[in-house]
Each structure stands twice: as structure tokens, then as C-alpha cells.
Design a protein around this motif. Sequence first.
Motif, short mmCIF file in Angstrom:
data_model
loop_
_atom_site.label_atom_id
_atom_site.label_comp_id
_atom_site.label_asym_id
_atom_site.label_seq_id
_atom_site.Cartn_x
_atom_site.Cartn_y
_atom_site.Cartn_z
N VAL A 36 38.17 42.82 40.44
CA VAL A 36 39.42 42.46 41.12
C VAL A 36 40.27 43.69 41.41
CG1 VAL A 36 41.60 41.19 40.90
CG2 VAL A 36 39.45 40.09 40.26
N PRO A 37 40.50 44.61 40.45
CA PRO A 37 41.24 45.84 40.79
C PRO A 37 40.56 46.66 41.89
CG PRO A 37 41.13 45.56 38.41
CD PRO A 37 40.24 44.52 39.00
N ASN B 35 41.03 44.62 45.17
CA ASN B 35 42.46 44.54 45.47
C ASN B 35 43.05 45.93 45.74
OD1 ASN B 35 45.45 43.99 43.60
ND2 ASN B 35 45.09 43.24 45.66
N ASP C 291 44.04 40.71 49.21
CA ASP C 291 45.10 40.11 48.42
C ASP C 291 44.54 39.70 47.05
OD1 ASP C 291 46.94 40.43 50.42
OD2 ASP C 291 46.64 38.42 51.26
N LEU C 292 45.44 39.56 46.07
CA LEU C 292 45.01 39.30 44.69
C LEU C 292 44.15 38.04 44.58
CD1 LEU C 292 45.03 39.98 41.72
CD2 LEU C 292 47.25 38.82 41.51
N PHE D 253 50.67 47.07 45.66
CA PHE D 253 51.70 46.38 44.88
C PHE D 253 53.11 46.71 45.35
CE2 PHE D 253 48.09 46.97 41.91
CZ PHE D 253 47.77 45.62 41.74
N THR E 51 39.27 37.61 35.88
CA THR E 51 40.10 37.84 37.07
C THR E 51 41.58 37.95 36.72
OG1 THR E 51 40.08 35.43 37.48
CG2 THR E 51 38.46 36.76 38.65
N PHE E 52 42.22 36.80 36.47
CA PHE E 52 43.67 36.81 36.27
C PHE E 52 44.08 37.47 34.96
CE2 PHE E 52 43.18 33.19 39.25
CZ PHE E 52 43.99 33.68 40.26
N GLN F 226 44.41 41.10 35.48
CA GLN F 226 45.65 41.43 36.18
C GLN F 226 46.85 41.33 35.25
OE1 GLN F 226 43.83 42.92 38.75
NE2 GLN F 226 45.90 42.66 39.54
N ASN G 128 50.76 38.56 45.13
CA ASN G 128 50.29 39.67 44.30
C ASN G 128 51.13 39.87 43.04
OD1 ASN G 128 48.04 40.52 45.81
ND2 ASN G 128 49.32 41.72 47.19
N ILE H 231 52.13 38.70 39.76
CA ILE H 231 51.72 37.73 38.73
C ILE H 231 52.88 37.29 37.85
CG2 ILE H 231 51.12 39.35 36.87
CD1 ILE H 231 48.49 37.78 36.57
#
Length: 607
Positions: free
Chosen positions: A68-69, A72, A78-79, A145, A374-375, A378, A557, A559
Amino acid sequence: METSEVVDGNWKVEAVELEQLVAVDGKVDWKGRRALKNKHGGMIAAIPMLVTLGFENLATFSLAVNGVPYFNGEMHYDLADAANMLTTYLGVSYILALLVAVVADTWLGRYKSVLISGSLDFLGLALITVQAHYSSLKPPPCNVFDPRFHCEKLKRGQEAFLYIGLYLLAFGSAGVKASLPSHGADQFDETDPKESRLMSTFFNTLLLAVCLGGAVSLTFIVWIQIHKGWDWGFGIGTIAMLLGIIIFAVALPLYRIHPAKGTSALLEIVQVYVAAIRNRRLTLPEDPAELYEIEQDKEAALETEFLPHRDIYRFLDKAAIQTKPNDQSEKPQAQSPWKLCRVTQVENAKILLSMVPIFCCTIIMTLCLAQLQTFSIQQGYTMDTRFINNFHIPPASLPIIPVTFLIIIVPIYDRIFVPLLRRFTGIPTGVTHLQRIGVGLVLSCISMAAASIMEVKRKQVARDHNMLDAIPVLQPLPISTFWLSFQYFIFGIADMFTYVGLLQFFYSEAPKGLKSTSTCFLWTSMALGYFLSTIVVKCVNGATKHHTNSRGWLAGNNINRNHLNLFYLFLSVVSFINFIIYLFVSKMYKYRPQQPIVPDDNAKSKE
């Protein structure tokens, strides 16, 4: 052990009989000769495979946790799109495992499948490394970001290059996962009590190899990616994959090889359903002995599996109803296999159908795992990553906590707990595979509940310090990223129970011709979990976009502004409901008959 008499002044007959005694039924060596127990297979042959799997996990796991990083931050998705891109890639990788397994069982064989798939794995990693290195193949650097910047997206050619490399990697990784565990299990004889226990040790050590490779990937590779560059991180993974292929290939003389049969056992299962539908108007005989089965002569008994009829899923028995042909001279064997199937073929279809509810109950666990990959990563990027003084641990390396614990606990579990439990239960693996799976499902539910609580705490810190709009990494919240270790730790233990239990369950319960394919039920379950994650994220955002200021629980984006805690709580409730269903399903499961029917005439001939 009896020996033969001397024939013509030599011991040729004795030598032949001795070779037959130690030969492994249905397995050959690399030259096509019958594999011998004292020369081929066993843990010595399994070790190169474990090393190869460890290198494969070292090469690919960093992308699974740090993808993901990369998508992204480097590729400017997008996230939510980056999270869905990763879960879709993982889902495709796991679902392709089923296709490769069918090819392996039917045409290529498991050894060749691992070799070819590993080469594709290497090629995919090489392409991803090239793209990460050359600026012309990716968008210009930009802080996604910071809302002041409008970051350039990937061009069509660049995106095509990314997808080619990514899905070559998916296909290669799928093939390794599909064929290598089954090829490793082929090194042990299930009918030999000693080798049966060694097979259990192999599956536990399989998890240990995955953990060791993952530990290096989570620490060294992730650190290289963040501090030295993504191209360096992917490049080291590429070299590791190449070493894994070489080690696997040079150990060929040690292996017991299960030859490809040229026929698809899955096709035979499909034939049962087609025949049952075509014969749906026929009446089942009261005596199951009237159902069609080939003659169990001596030759057939040696080469063909015979299973007894079981009084479950009787609607499938209609596939084996013998009808009188128009031509009285026509034998049942001459009828189309899409119209008439043998009892053993029908029983194999029943076995797979029995496994489907267990299979379905494990999908939700992978849905939960996808969020940790994933999340949760983040979340870590918004928190204080300091470990000791100025040493920072990358958020993507957080799974090292459960992985380290697993590296310690797996040998203890295999060497201490399993023998101890075996004394009380009489089960070679200590507990049944279904009990082991159930423990993991409970722990995944608890993991999501812990994740929800941790997210409430993290957001409260952001709110108390007026940092809801803080830029991740550059403006970390005053809360340690190690708070996330609780959810990773609990889910790591769930991994040890459920996924290894599933591998053993599917392999032990599957028909002979579906051993590779059966272990792919685990990967298929994981694939569906990742695909379901993509769907659930989109559905949750769609259902909540009019009820939240952030236009959805997981939208945008930032969180800190969304409602990830509610999403985790939702998953915990779903996991609990799934566990309740599993309890009912597992109690209803009927185990397959482990021993084939031995014909009387064959038994007499042996006497």
C-alpha cells in the motif's frame, strides 16, 4: 521379514522382493524408476523445499505488507485504491493456485510446476525492480499526503508495465504455493505410522519456514525499501527467489515424484454432477451394491482407489445408476462417463462437497487478514515509530512481532504440545484438524475487536493533540506504533492454528488424484477473502458516504478523519457469527474413509 529361496544359484528373486518391500507405491524417482523409501523422500528431501519456500516468502512478503505505501506513495494511487489494488493482486495470486494445481496434477507434475512457477516469480520481481529503479517508468516524486500538491498519476505505458510485473509475480507465487506443499507431502507415506507423524512435522515446519522468510522480509527487506530505495528492496528479493529455484532444482535426485496422470480428477468430479443431473428422474436402488463399480481385480486394486458407499448426499448416487442399454451386449463400461460414473468417483465428489462448508467458513478470516496488511499499516505510518532512542521500526515491520513468536512457538508446539496431546487424544496430530481451525477462527474475531479498541485510542490521541490533519510520517502522533502489535500478535497465533490446520485437513481428506488441488482450497479460500475485502471496502464506503463527514468510513487519504474503528468492530461481529456457523458445520462433517476396500480375491492371493 521373509526372504526368497535361492533360484539358479543366485539371489535375484530375493533382491526383487526386497526392492518391492521398500518401494513407495505410486511414486517414482527423477529417472522414472520406482522411488525407494531408504533412498528417496523423507525429511532430507523436504528440507530443500522448506528452504525454497522460505526464500520465496522472503522475496514476496514485503510487497504483501508494504504494498500500500508503494502503490500510494510511489505510484500515486489513492489510499483506498492502493489497498484494493493490493488485495486484488493477492486474491488473483491465490485463486490462480487452483488453476496451477490442476495443471500440475494432470499434465506437468508438481516438481515441474514449482520450477516453472518459481521462474515466473523471479521474472515478475525482476520487472518490478526495474520499474522501481528507472524514473521514466514511474511518476515524478510527490507527497500524496500534502493537499497542496496535485501528484501526477501513472501513464498508460507505465501502468501496463506495473501490471505485467505484478501479475507475473502473482502467477509465479500461485504456482509455488499450489505445488510445493503437496510435493513436500509426497515425500511421506500416509500409510506408514512413522512417516505419517513426520508429515505432521513437515506441515508445522512449513509454517516455520514461511515465518523465517517473512521475518527477514519484514525487517531487512522493508528497512532497505524505506531507507535505501524500493529498487534495492525488490532487487534483493529477486536474488533470493533465484537462489530458492536453484536449491529446489539441485535436490531433484532426493525426491519422490508423483507422476502426472494425464487425466483430471476434477473433470471426473464434474462428470458426477453432470451424470447425476442427467439421471435425476431415475429411482435409486434400495441396495447400494447395485450401483456401478468396476471389477475389483488384482491389477485394479493396485492402481485404482476403491471407496465404500456412504449414505450421504444420496442425490449424487444417481450418477452411478446402471440402466439397461438398448443393445444388450453393451457393457456399462462402454457408456459415456457423463452418463454413468463408478461408486468411488461419486464418493470422491461427496468428499469434496463435504469440505465446501469448512472451506466457506475460512474466507472471513482472510478478509480480516487483508485489513492488517492494508489499513493497519497506514495506521502505523501516523504513529511514533521509535523503538530505542533514535531507532525507528517501519510500520510494515510490525507483523514481525507475531512472526517472531511463531518462530519460537511452532517448534515447541510440534515437539512438546503435540506429543502431549497425542497421549490424551490418541490423534497423531494432537487435536483434529477441525478443532485446530476453530481455535484460529476465534482468535481472528478477538484480533479484530482488539484492532477496533486500538483505533479508538489512536484517534483519541489525534483529537486530544489537535492533530487530526497531521501528515503521516512527517507529523507522527504522540503514541507508539507498538500499540498495534496486540492485533498482529493475536492474529499471528490464529495463523498458526487455522492455516496449517487447513493445509493438513484438505490434504488428508482429499481423494488421491486431488492432493495438489486440495491444498489449493486454502489458497482459494484466501483469494476469495481478499476479493471479498475489495468488495466490502467499496460497499462500506458506498453505504456510509451520506452518513459521515469523510464521505464514507474508509474514504480519502486521511485515516484520522475516517471511521476505521467501526469497520474493525463490524469485522469482529461478522467473524463471531462466522465462528458460530463453523461450530455447526464442523460437527456435521463426515470424515472420508481413510482405507480403500481391499477385494477378497486379492487378499486371498496375498495369502
